[in-house]
Scaffold this motif. Structure first.
Motif, short mmCIF file in Angstrom:
data_model
loop_
_atom_site.label_atom_id
_atom_site.label_comp_id
_atom_site.label_asym_id
_atom_site.label_seq_id
_atom_site.Cartn_x
_atom_site.Cartn_y
_atom_site.Cartn_z
N LEU A 232 0.84 -1.19 0.00
CA LEU A 232 0.00 0.00 0.00
C LEU A 232 0.88 1.25 0.00
O LEU A 232 1.96 1.26 0.60
N PRO A 233 0.44 2.32 -0.66
CA PRO A 233 1.27 3.53 -0.70
C PRO A 233 1.36 4.21 0.66
O PRO A 233 0.48 4.06 1.51
N GLN B 172 -7.29 -10.72 -0.71
CA GLN B 172 -5.94 -10.94 -1.26
C GLN B 172 -5.62 -9.97 -2.39
O GLN B 172 -4.48 -9.56 -2.57
N GLY B 173 -6.63 -9.62 -3.18
CA GLY B 173 -6.39 -8.75 -4.33
C GLY B 173 -6.43 -7.27 -4.02
O GLY B 173 -6.23 -6.45 -4.92
N TRP B 174 -6.66 -6.89 -2.74
CA TRP B 174 -6.86 -5.48 -2.42
C TRP B 174 -5.69 -4.58 -2.80
O TRP B 174 -5.92 -3.46 -3.28
N PRO B 175 -4.43 -4.97 -2.61
CA PRO B 175 -3.35 -4.05 -3.03
C PRO B 175 -3.45 -3.67 -4.50
O PRO B 175 -3.27 -2.50 -4.86
N VAL C 268 -6.23 -3.91 -6.42
CA VAL C 268 -7.49 -3.20 -6.62
C VAL C 268 -7.37 -1.76 -6.12
O VAL C 268 -7.82 -0.81 -6.79
N PHE C 269 -6.74 -1.58 -4.97
CA PHE C 269 -6.58 -0.23 -4.43
C PHE C 269 -5.69 0.62 -5.33
O PHE C 269 -6.01 1.78 -5.62
N ALA C 270 -4.58 0.06 -5.79
CA ALA C 270 -3.67 0.82 -6.66
C ALA C 270 -4.36 1.23 -7.95
O ALA C 270 -4.21 2.38 -8.42
N GLU C 271 -5.12 0.31 -8.55
CA GLU C 271 -5.85 0.62 -9.78
C GLU C 271 -6.88 1.72 -9.54
O GLU C 271 -7.00 2.67 -10.32
N SER C 272 -7.60 1.61 -8.44
CA SER C 272 -8.64 2.59 -8.11
C SER C 272 -8.05 3.96 -7.83
O SER C 272 -8.55 4.99 -8.32
N LEU C 273 -6.99 3.98 -7.05
CA LEU C 273 -6.36 5.24 -6.68
C LEU C 273 -5.79 5.96 -7.90
O LEU C 273 -5.95 7.18 -8.05
N ALA C 274 -5.16 5.20 -8.79
CA ALA C 274 -4.60 5.81 -9.99
C ALA C 274 -5.69 6.45 -10.85
O ALA C 274 -5.52 7.55 -11.39
N TRP C 275 -6.83 5.76 -10.98
CA TRP C 275 -7.93 6.29 -11.79
C TRP C 275 -8.51 7.56 -11.17
O TRP C 275 -8.76 8.56 -11.86
N LEU C 276 -8.69 7.56 -9.86
CA LEU C 276 -9.27 8.71 -9.19
C LEU C 276 -8.32 9.90 -9.20
O LEU C 276 -8.74 11.05 -9.40
N ARG C 277 -7.04 9.64 -8.99
CA ARG C 277 -6.09 10.75 -9.06
C ARG C 277 -6.02 11.37 -10.45
O ARG C 277 -5.92 12.59 -10.61
N ALA C 278 -6.11 10.51 -11.47
CA ALA C 278 -6.03 11.01 -12.83
C ALA C 278 -7.23 11.90 -13.17
O ALA C 278 -7.06 12.96 -13.79
N HIS C 279 -8.42 11.49 -12.74
CA HIS C 279 -9.62 12.18 -13.20
C HIS C 279 -10.20 13.16 -12.20
O HIS C 279 -11.03 13.99 -12.57
N LEU C 280 -9.77 13.09 -10.95
CA LEU C 280 -10.24 14.06 -9.95
C LEU C 280 -9.17 15.04 -9.53
O LEU C 280 -9.48 16.15 -9.08
N CYS C 281 -7.90 14.63 -9.65
CA CYS C 281 -6.80 15.46 -9.15
C CYS C 281 -5.87 15.94 -10.26
O CYS C 281 -4.91 16.68 -9.97
#
Length: 563
Positions: free
Chosen positions: A9-10, A291-294, A296-309
């Motif tokens: 996790l970051p 088990q897949g959360w790291p 899934v979280f990385a994919e989700s965070l990257a998408w949100l940062r790209a389009h919201l931030c």
């Protein structure tokens, strides 16, 4: 604690503050209890809306409230009406669009809301996102739908056959999870202990009450098997994707119980020209969030940062990333399915023989049909090519009183995923047809289907068909599967097409491709009583003799192997 559970996790960017128990008025004024997580840092931050019928404690508070707030987002975590202390009565799917819009109206009045909104969440938390997307507010700039739902009917039924195990587990989760960990754990244990009695009850109607109590919406689900019944009007939110322009990330697993719904929405979003991304991991519905959360979280965070931030640097270069089962590798693709059927895709037909073999035939090519160069085969989705009358290949006897059990596959339970099918395939009510050892790897990428010529002695049956990978030691592992309901006239063969989901899988060299056929998978699906009566109300059962005939074919879509 979260970083001790999940590696990779970051690092957090901000300390987190928390405002619990805020009250948001729903569309009819009912109070929706809401928690607000926020970065303890001066400045403006975008907001994520997370609406849930499962409560606001574990795991939602740490996984969404804390983790995303420390990355620089306001997180609004809200209990859907009738759950988690919110007012009103929970009514599966019917209030989500209006209540989501009312919550956005409330957000506009908050001094910390900067006008930039995203949504995120799994399962039913995906459904509430599609509900908001029916009429997306101008503030909505990104969505992340994780192992998400958009069509409740398809969650509970396959071709009119009740997905019994799904219905019971959804009833458990919706009824008890929002009450807290202890009540949910007790109810889960009670269901586990009484499961066999419940799924074998005659009649099936109401039997779940011994474990779950009275659940009116669940009784409605189990007694409305027809997709055209007015009961299901407005339930599917497929249309939300048909004209959407909000950038949307879709995440699923090969063995997710909702994997087909994710692929369907991806296709609709692409047709609409929406900016979308697809991640398909080696996960089930639950393991994607464990088990897949790291990933899934990385994919989700990257998408949100790209389009919201405005931080696109974390996005991957391709639209699609899939985990290729069989050899445990990831592949980056431009689209899904990877090749358009109108251009260079190919489908290989595998034809069963009377001695239990599965013969490979070369397909017709660009149309995606399953005809072959060395013999007659199906020419379209409706029927079979002209030729001799179908001849019997093999038959099985299905007894609803001793139903063929379900093993693994795309379930909601912990038994989901790839499993050894060897014991199952040793039963007399399961047919198997197995190909020769492969001289080179075979990649299957895209939708798998089967066309069967089948007859029955009762006129009523279900057809369950599964693709399996048989390794050098003889272990047979399920890849994907599907079920269709069959009604025949007399004892003449009828033609039925079974959609067996989509997959991304590599059959290694030396392995064999197996086609498994049976007349049920219990308790994943309710038993077909063999009488034409409703499986929910049936008391009397009639054993079924089902015969497979020539002209049947298993169709596997090909994807080119990497160089």
């Amino acid at each position: 604690m979260m970083r001790a559970i999940w590696r990779g996790l970051p690092d957090k960017r901000h300390e987190v503050g928390w405002e619990p128990g805020l009250v948001v008025p729903a569309a009819d004024g009912s109070p929706l209890v809401t928690d607000h997580y926020f970065p303890r840092t001066a400045g403006d931050f975008p907001t994520l809306l997370v609406r849930s019928p499962y409560g606001r404690g574990l795991p939602w508070s740490p996984m969404y409230g804390m983790l995303f707030a420390e990355q620089g987002f306001h997180v609004v975590l809200q209990s859907c009406r009738g759950t988690g202390g919110s007012g009103g009565a929970f009514d599966l799917w019917r209030n989500e669009a209006a209540d989501a819009q009312a919550t956005v109206s409330w957000l506009r009045r908050q001094p910390w809301f900067d006008g930039t909104l995203g949504t995120i969440g799994p399962s039913y938390l995906g459904y509430v996102q599609w509900a908001l997307a029916l009429d997306p507010p101008p503030e909505l700039k990104a969505m992340v739908v994780q192992v998400g739902l958009h069509d409740p009917y398809a969650l509970f039924y396959s071709d009119g056959a009740l997905r019994l195990e799904n219905a019971l587990l959804v009833g458990l989760g919706m009824t008890y999870q929002h009450q807290g960990t202890v009540p949910f754990a007790r109810a889960a244990l009670r269901l586990q202990r009484r499961l066999r009695d419940i799924v074998t009850a005659r009649p099936l109607r109401g039997a779940y009450a011994s474990a779950l109590g009275e659940v009116p919406w669940l009784d409605d689900v189990m007694t409305h098997p027809d997709a055209d019944d007015p009961h299901w009007d407005g339930a599917s939110l497929a249309r939300a994707a048909e004209h959407l322009s909000v950038p949307t990330s879709l995440i699923t697993g090969r063995y997710d119980a909702l994997v087909d719904q994710t692929f369907e929405q991806y296709a609709r979003l692409r047709q609409a020209g929406c900016d979308t991304a697809l991640l398909v991991g080696p996960w089930t519905h639950t393991s994607a969030m464990q088990q897949g959360w790291p990933e899934v979280f990385a994919e989700s965070l990257a998408w949100l940062r790209a389009h919201l931030c405005g931080e696109p640097s974390g996005l991957r270069p391709t639209r699609v990333r899939v985990h290729l089962g069989g050899e445990d590798v990831w592949r980056d693709l431009d689209d899904w399915p990877p090749l358009s059927p109108a251009t260079t895709s190919s489908t290989t037909s595998w034809v069963p023989t009377a001695d239990g073999h599965l013969d490979r035939r070369t397909d017709a090519g660009a149309t995606g049909g399953a005809g072959s160069a060395d013999g007659p085969g199906p020419v379209d989705g409706q029927g079979f090519a002209d030729g001799p009358d179908p001849a019997p290949l093999a038959s099985l006897r299905y007894d609803p009183a001793d139903p063929t059990p379900s093993i693994g596959g795309p379930l909601l339970s912990r038994t989901a995923g790839p499993r050894d099918n060897s014991v199952l395939e040793g039963r007399g009510d399961v047919l198997t047809f197995t190909g020769p050892p492969l001289a080179e790897p075979v990649d299957v990428l895209g939708p798998v289907s089967a066309r069967l010529s089948v007859s029955t002695d009762t006129g009523y049956a279900d057809v369950f068909t599964r693709l399996c990978d048989v390794d050098a030691r003889g272990r047979s592992t399920n890849v994907c599967d599907g079920l269709a309901r069959l009604e025949t006239v007399g004892q003449a063969p009828s033609e039925v097409t079974v959609r067996m989901s989509s997959t991304a899988y590599r059959f290694p060299a030396g392995h064999r491709i197996r086609w498994q056929i049976s007349a049920g998978a219990h308790p994943r699906y309710a038993r077909n009583p063999g009488t034409g009566k409703s499986p929910v109300d049936a008391v009397d059962f009639t054993p079924i003799r089902m015969t497979l005939h020539t002209g049947s074919v298993l169709m596997l879509p090909h994807g080119s192997r990497p160089a």
